[in-house]
Design a protein around this motif. Structure first.
Motif, mmCIF file in Angstrom:
data_model
loop_
_atom_site.group_PDB
_atom_site.id
_atom_site.type_symbol
_atom_site.label_atom_id
_atom_site.label_comp_id
_atom_site.label_asym_id
_atom_site.label_seq_id
_atom_site.Cartn_x
_atom_site.Cartn_y
_atom_site.Cartn_z
ATOM 1 N N SER A 59 41.562 30.065 62.966
ATOM 2 C CA SER A 59 40.565 30.271 64.020
ATOM 3 C C SER A 59 40.142 31.736 64.137
ATOM 4 O O SER A 59 38.954 32.031 64.317
ATOM 5 C CB SER A 59 41.104 29.775 65.364
ATOM 6 N N PHE A 60 41.082 32.658 64.029
ATOM 7 C CA PHE A 60 40.735 34.073 64.164
ATOM 8 C C PHE A 60 39.827 34.520 63.029
ATOM 9 O O PHE A 60 38.829 35.228 63.236
ATOM 10 C CB PHE A 60 42.008 34.923 64.195
ATOM 11 N N GLU A 61 40.152 34.093 61.819
ATOM 12 C CA GLU A 61 39.333 34.443 60.662
ATOM 13 C C GLU A 61 37.939 33.826 60.772
ATOM 14 O O GLU A 61 36.931 34.481 60.456
ATOM 15 C CB GLU A 61 40.014 33.976 59.370
ATOM 16 N N ILE A 62 37.863 32.578 61.221
ATOM 17 C CA ILE A 62 36.563 31.923 61.399
ATOM 18 C C ILE A 62 35.748 32.659 62.449
ATOM 19 O O ILE A 62 34.533 32.853 62.292
ATOM 20 C CB ILE A 62 36.763 30.446 61.793
ATOM 21 N N TYR A 63 36.406 33.072 63.520
ATOM 22 C CA TYR A 63 35.703 33.799 64.581
ATOM 23 C C TYR A 63 35.058 35.075 64.030
ATOM 24 O O TYR A 63 33.918 35.403 64.358
ATOM 25 C CB TYR A 63 36.680 34.152 65.700
ATOM 26 N N LEU A 64 35.777 35.783 63.182
ATOM 27 C CA LEU A 64 35.272 37.049 62.655
ATOM 28 C C LEU A 64 34.137 36.850 61.651
ATOM 29 O O LEU A 64 33.254 37.697 61.529
ATOM 30 C CB LEU A 64 36.403 37.823 61.976
ATOM 31 N N LEU A 65 34.154 35.748 60.935
ATOM 32 C CA LEU A 65 33.223 35.559 59.827
ATOM 33 C C LEU A 65 31.965 34.766 60.170
ATOM 34 O O LEU A 65 30.928 34.940 59.514
ATOM 35 C CB LEU A 65 33.945 34.841 58.671
ATOM 36 N N HIS A 66 32.007 33.906 61.170
ATOM 37 C CA HIS A 66 31.004 32.840 61.256
ATOM 38 C C HIS A 66 29.589 33.316 61.572
ATOM 39 O O HIS A 66 28.630 32.855 60.959
ATOM 40 C CB HIS A 66 31.442 31.780 62.269
ATOM 41 N N TRP A 67 29.421 34.240 62.549
ATOM 42 C CA TRP A 67 28.059 34.522 63.007
ATOM 43 C C TRP A 67 27.197 35.253 61.984
ATOM 44 O O TRP A 67 26.040 34.854 61.767
ATOM 45 C CB TRP A 67 28.080 35.259 64.344
ATOM 46 N N PRO A 68 27.676 36.325 61.328
ATOM 47 C CA PRO A 68 26.814 36.939 60.296
ATOM 48 C C PRO A 68 26.415 35.967 59.200
ATOM 49 O O PRO A 68 25.287 36.020 58.690
ATOM 50 C CB PRO A 68 27.688 38.077 59.745
ATOM 51 N N LEU A 69 27.323 35.069 58.824
ATOM 52 C CA LEU A 69 26.990 34.084 57.792
ATOM 53 C C LEU A 69 25.933 33.109 58.285
ATOM 54 O O LEU A 69 25.038 32.713 57.527
ATOM 55 C CB LEU A 69 28.253 33.327 57.367
ATOM 56 N N LEU A 70 26.009 32.720 59.546
ATOM 57 C CA LEU A 70 25.026 31.797 60.102
ATOM 58 C C LEU A 70 23.669 32.477 60.318
ATOM 59 O O LEU A 70 22.624 31.892 60.021
ATOM 60 C CB LEU A 70 25.528 31.237 61.439
ATOM 61 N N TRP A 71 23.676 33.687 60.834
ATOM 62 C CA TRP A 71 22.431 34.334 61.246
ATOM 63 C C TRP A 71 21.735 35.068 60.096
ATOM 64 O O TRP A 71 20.544 34.860 59.851
ATOM 65 C CB TRP A 71 22.705 35.302 62.393
#
Length: 389
Positions: free
Chosen positions: A319-331
């Motif tokens: 969860s912590f790793e997903i939190y750090l990675l998800h938004w730049p990849l999505l946006w």
């Protein structure tokens, strides 16, 4: 770019069906030996990251905000869950094995700071190379130091990292405030300390007004987790007496089942009520109280349920790793939304995030093992003791 979608209700149903099917396939009967074991905390972390990711997609990535409702309405609750679980984990660990302030920092802070710094460096390089986008040097240096002065989803290098600064504040305060003999009072002291921080930080003009608001909304979550761990691991004499009296009076064979059902119904009603009465826009005090009520209701449900959901536990493990990675990849690096139906794109992204989270966590663990951050203080401490002898 904001993504346009059609038929938000249908695409939401696709996501809900995919998530529920995965949870059903991975559901197993619980064989827990304690009230709040590791698998439950992982499930809660998985639920929290799902709440946050789906909220970011539904409210900030696509044009129709009905997409992913009601799944997207609980980002604040997800943040509160993360903070509460952090407070819980630190107290539970401190009660098992006390650490000095130096030992605590060298053991805990690298596991927060190193992933944050590495993710920032990765996106700084990717943005400069592929997007020809750079960021102000002052802000970049502050970010690399763990200070995120604002939360602008569309312009910051990684806006969700505002959470990291607030988490670090709690971690920095913890070893000085927590006392093993008085864990419940330590939770109260942490509440006061974080409240003073929330009230005092605007005077320094370091943070944007919306970030000050975020801090106010979530300042009680970490101490709440501390209090829960204190009550669970070192219950007071009054609490022990009350529990023993209840057990002596409840002798019916179905009494525990009835009490469990009552607890689940009450928690479910709480979630239902605050979904329609979220208190958003009625002041940060009411909004924070509503979010914490949801957190408590979710904790009750996960404590009382007798089924483990493997899919949630997997999300929670990364969860912590997903939190750090998800938004730049999505946006900034979106490859799926706009090319695939929104529901299908969301489900594929969730799978991608698990894979990336797994790879990134393994990378961080290897770096930590190579550098042996957590052993430095202990070696110095042991050497000093040998010199004294």
């Amino acid at each position: 770019m904001i993504i346009s979608i059609t038929n938000a209700a249908r695409e939401t149903a696709v996501v809900a069906f995919g998530i529920l099917l995965t949870m059903a396939i991975t559901a197993r009967g619980s064989k827990r030996k304690s009230l709040f074991p590791l698998e439950v905390t992982n499930e809660l972390k998985g639920l929290a990251i799902l709440m946050i990711v789906l909220s970011h997609i539904g409210y900030f990535l696509v044009s129709d905000r009905q997409f992913l409702v009601p799944l997207s309405n609980y980002a604040g609750v997800g943040v509160d869950l993360f903070l509460a679980l952090s407070g819980f984990g630190l107290v539970a660990s401190a009660l098992r094995k006390p650490l000095s302030a130096g030992q605590f920092y060298l053991k805990r802070l690298p596991r927060i700071y190193l992933p944050v710094a590495l993710v920032l460096l990765i996106f700084l390089i990717l943005d400069a190379f592929f997007l020809h986008q750079t960021y102000p040097i002052k802000t970049t240096l502050m970010n690399l130091a763990g200070i995120f002065p604002r939360a602008d989803l569309y312009n910051d290098i990684n806006s969700p990292m505002w959470f990291i600064t607030f988490l670090l504040v709690n971690y920095l305060l913890f070893p000085f405030i927590f006392r093993r003999r008085f864990p419940a009072l330590s939770a109260l002291a942490m509440t006061l300390a974080v409240l003073l921080f929330d009230l005092g930080i605007p005077r320094l003009n370091l943070l944007s007004p919306n970030l000050n608001q975020f801090y106010k909304l979530h300042f009680l979550s970490f101490p709440l987790g501390m209090l829960f761990a204190a009550l669970l691991n070192q219950p007071s004499a009054l609490l022990k007496t009350t529990i023993d009296n209840l057990r002596s009076k409840i002798k019916h064979p179905y009494a525990s089942t009835v009490l469990r059902l009552v607890g689940l119904i009450f928690a479910g009603f709480t979630l239902y009520y605050f979904y329609y009465h979220s208190q958003v826009g009625r002041g940060w005090q009411l909004e924070a109280a509503a979010s914490l009520a949801n957190v408590i209701a979710i904790l009750v449900i996960f404590i009382l349920k007798k089924i483990n959901f493997g899919a949630l536990a997997i999300f929670g493990a990364f969860s912590f790793e997903i939190y750090l990675l998800h938004w730049p990849l999505l946006w900034r690096y979106n490859l799926l939304f706009g090319r695939l139906p929104a529901g299908v794109a969301t489900l594929i992204y969730l799978g991608i995030f698990i894979g990336l989270g797994y790879l990134f966590k393994n990378l961080i663990n290897k770096i930590l093992r190579i550098t042996k951050y957590c052993d430095i203080y202990e070696k110095i401490h042991n050497a000093a003791l040998r010199m004294k002898k």
